[in-house]
Design an enzyme around this catalytic site. Sequence first.
Site, PDB file in Angstrom:
ATOM      1  CG  ASP A   1       5.591   3.851   1.061  1.00 47.45           C
ATOM      2  OD1 ASP A   1       5.854   4.549   2.066  1.00 47.45           O
ATOM      3  OD2 ASP A   1       4.442   3.697   0.612  1.00 47.45           O
TER       4      ASP A   1
ATOM      5  CE1 TYR B   1      -3.665   2.555   0.627  1.00 50.56           C
ATOM      6  CE2 TYR B   1      -2.399   3.269   2.527  1.00 50.56           C
ATOM      7  CZ  TYR B   1      -3.434   3.462   1.645  1.00 50.56           C
ATOM      8  OH  TYR B   1      -4.243   4.562   1.780  1.00 50.56           O
TER       9      TYR B   1
ATOM     10  CE  LYS C   1       0.621   4.550   8.624  1.00 54.16           C
ATOM     11  NZ  LYS C   1       0.797   4.087   7.270  1.00 54.16           N
TER      12      LYS C   1
HETATM   13  C1  LIG Z   1       0.187   4.633   5.935  1.00 47.53           C
HETATM   14  C2  LIG Z   1       0.950   4.407   4.675  1.00 47.53           C
HETATM   15  C3  LIG Z   1       0.866   5.276   3.578  1.00 47.53           C
HETATM   16  C4  LIG Z   1      -0.124   6.399   3.513  1.00 47.53           C
HETATM   17  O1  LIG Z   1       0.130   7.397   4.443  1.00 47.53           O
HETATM   18  P1  LIG Z   1      -1.062   8.415   4.809  1.00 47.53           P
HETATM   19  O2  LIG Z   1      -0.415   9.352   5.770  1.00 47.53           O
HETATM   20  O3  LIG Z   1      -2.156   7.592   5.376  1.00 47.53           O
HETATM   21  O4  LIG Z   1      -1.464   9.086   3.537  1.00 47.53           O
HETATM   22  C5  LIG Z   1       1.691   5.060   2.498  1.00 47.53           C
HETATM   23  N1  LIG Z   1       2.555   4.038   2.485  1.00 47.53           N
HETATM   24  C6  LIG Z   1       2.673   3.187   3.514  1.00 47.53           C
HETATM   25  C7  LIG Z   1       3.678   2.095   3.447  1.00 47.53           C
HETATM   26  C8  LIG Z   1       1.870   3.323   4.638  1.00 47.53           C
HETATM   27  O5  LIG Z   1       1.952   2.442   5.646  1.00 47.53           O
END
Ligand SMILES: *Cc1c(COP(=O)(O)O)cnc(C)c1O
Length: 424
Positions: free
Chosen positions: A242, A147, A270
């Site tokens: 990511d 994701y 995060k």
């Molecule tokens: C949470 C997450 C996102 C998205 O971040 P948001 O702040 O919710 O837009 C993208 N990539 C990864 C790996 C994530 O865990």
Amino acid sequence: MRSRATPASEALTRRARAALPGGVSSPVRAFFKVGGAPIYLCRGQGACVEDEDGNAYLDFCLGWGALILGHARPEVVEAVRRAAGLGLCFGAAHRDEVELAGLALSAYPWAERLRFTVSGTEAVMTALRLARAATGRTKILKFRGCYHGHADGVLVGAGSGLVTQGLAESAGVPDGVTGDTLVAPLGDLEAVDLAFKLYGEQIAAVILEPVPANNGLLIQDRAWHHALAQRARQAGALLLYDEVITGFRFGFQGYGARLGIEPDLVTLGKILGGGLPVAAVLGRARLLDQLAPLGAVYQAGTMAANPVALAAGLATLRVLEGGEVYRHLEALGRALDAGAEACAARGGPRIHREGPMFWPLFSEVRPREAAQIPAPAAARYHAAYGGWLERGLYLPPSAYEVGFLSAAHRLDDVDRLLEGLPPG
Ligand SMILES: *Cc1c(COP(=O)(O)O)cnc(C)c1O
């Protein structure tokens, strides 16, 4: 334990569903998969949260992983108070963006520049735009089950066959956008090779979660990571880690450093905001300096590097930098491992773990790829969920999300988790 009553949460749910689609601001919060009404949280302290009805829970969701220090860590709360008193929003350059950028970059010694965004979604959008601009190519290769936020081009993951042209997982995403997203199964080198054989000259970036944790916990082999990095380099594609979920989770360094791999771009989120909205993309100067105002790649944000949010991130990273938190998290993780067998023997889930991230799976299978996750395992998680709440355990309300440990959890909290996971 007294039986849990939730009239206040239920009343709020009724009002919410009249005003907010599904009653929520982000889909999983609706509790649709686990049944029942969502609990309305109103207070968090350390490893605990409390709902509007006064029920207390041990929190293993922790703001989807943002709160590695737990709730209301005094250093963080104090920093936020101080920053708020000085100004909620400047929309101008300020000291803490220099401080936090420097501290975050110190964890990625190869990287030279960092651009702040508000969400992980935006950080990924910016990173992909940069990759396309820098390479002059249009396609990206991603992996099924990873994701990367909710931007059109990465909201893709479905499909069958070795390498597929992306099919949107959401209505409203045009084929023209997802047509440039190639999707391969995780851990499958053959698929990666095929993608490069078919589209090598057109692939701007390979994007992945180095520890895929948004579709269960799909831990990958080191050898695959290295082979993937090598294939990307060879083809002239940029490697984008990511790390919105993994960044600062396993130590004060990037996950690439653990693997011995230097990606070209990293996205963070995060933990970087310590519970407030902060995310970023980082990399070498020759890439990042292509962003406006120096370069031709446009990116901006009214709330980017908001001073109150950055204060929370800065206070969090300053605590993490000391290293003590990571030693504590590893001790908690080992305790979780130590009790895992007994938990499974009592009918509980198998616990998959990587650092302070864990994934309870009601199956003997060890999935390495999204398609290997048995559907009945998810159904059992969802069925067990109500019992967990009754026993005061707050886990992610979806079988496909991972749980988190924090600096605020103690060894007996891990014991309570292991005690409470087997369905009654
Ligand atoms: C949470 C997450 C996102 C998205 O971040 P948001 O702040 O919710 O837009 C993208 N990539 C990864 C790996 C994530 O865990």
